[in-house]
Enzyme design. Structure first.
Site: not given
Ligand SMILES: [Zn+2]
Length: 282
Positions: A54, A56, A58-59, A110, A134, A173
């Protein structure tokens, strides 16, 4: 196929999947290019593609840099917001990288464009792998930022939950200890939750990852996969599985680990004398 688990940032996982006969590699959620390139060099493999779960940061934030550094790199994902996206994939689309097969599993909730990736090698005795981003965590599930409980219910029961039970779960995570503390609040009598939590704490102490788990295990301790079980209905006060899931997510959102030992509120030393000239003017 070999899966390298790479912990990055505060608690994220980035993965490098290696096709052992061709020495080609696929990254899942390439957030930190430098770390990834180090491992690629050490393993002596060629990065062919990135699968992004996805958008975001941090990905996905390493995509542009890696696309610049690795000409011809393919970047797969299901959301236009994913940086450097070259191949937009859809639900149940299949990809092939040498002997590695990938099935894209669309799991919006998410984020509205979240994709999970199910991976296996034909004829290999190894269990298949699920990169669940996530959506599904060890002992938990992702927050419903851009979707509904109905969608997450479909994701967890009909899409991911229907995969072979021996599937290894590689999530986005390291939230396992926190997730299982909540699971224990929901099911204080569940011995499997207690055991897994003790194990996860130990791994945490040793700075070791708790991934992968298996889907089979997740059904035994992950409350979000147990919404039809009686203790879950009791905890949430609901019987409809979607309502159980909705309530569970709200409870988890509000679940904070208790503060160590909060300091008593500081006493304010206040000398009224200092302010008396001002006070008198009033
Ligand atoms: Zn996310």
């Amino acid at each position: 196929m070999k899966v390298k688990v790479i912990s990055v940032l505060e608690d994220n996982y980035m993965y490098l999947v290696i096709e052992e006969s061709t020495r080609d590699a696929i990254a899942v959620d390439a957030a930190v290019p430098k770390r990834l390139l180090e491992i690629i060099r050490k393993e002596d493999v060629v990065l062919r593609a990135i699968l992004t779960t996805h958008h975001h940061w941090d990905h996905a934030r390493g995509n542009e840099e890696l696309a610049r550094l690795c000409p011809g790199l393919r970047v797969y994902g299901a959301d236009e917001r994913i940086g450097a996206l070259t191949h937009k994939v859809t639900h149940e689309q299949e990809l092939t990288f040498g002997a590695i097969r990938v099935r894209c599993l669309f799991t919006p909730c998410h984020t509205s464009g979240h994709m999970c990736y199910f991976m296996w090698e034909d004829g290999s005795p190894d269990a298949p792998a699920l990169f669940s981003g996530d959506t599904l965590f060890v002992g938990g599930c992702g927050k419903f930022f851009e979707g509904t409980a109905e969608q997450m219910y479909t994701n967890l029961t009909q899409i991911l939950g229907a995969l072979p039970k021996e599937t290894k779960v590689f999530c986005g995570h390291e939230y396992t200890v926190r997730n299982l503390k909540f699971a224990l609040k929901v099911e204080p009598e569940n011995e499997i939750v207690k055991k897994k939590l003790a194990w996860a704490k130990q791994r945490d102490d040793e700075d070791l990852p708790t991934v992968p788990s298996t889907l089979q295990e997740e059904f035994l301790y992950n409350p979000f996969l147990r919404v039809t079980e009686e203790p879950l209905q009791k905890f949430t006060g609901k019987t409809d599985p979607v309502e159980v899931l909705r309530t569970l997510r709200t409870e988890k959102d509000n679940f904070k680990k208790p503060k160590e030992r909060p300091n008593p509120p500081a006493m304010l030393a206040f000398d009224w004398g200092l302010f008396s000239p001002f006070l008198e003017k009033k």
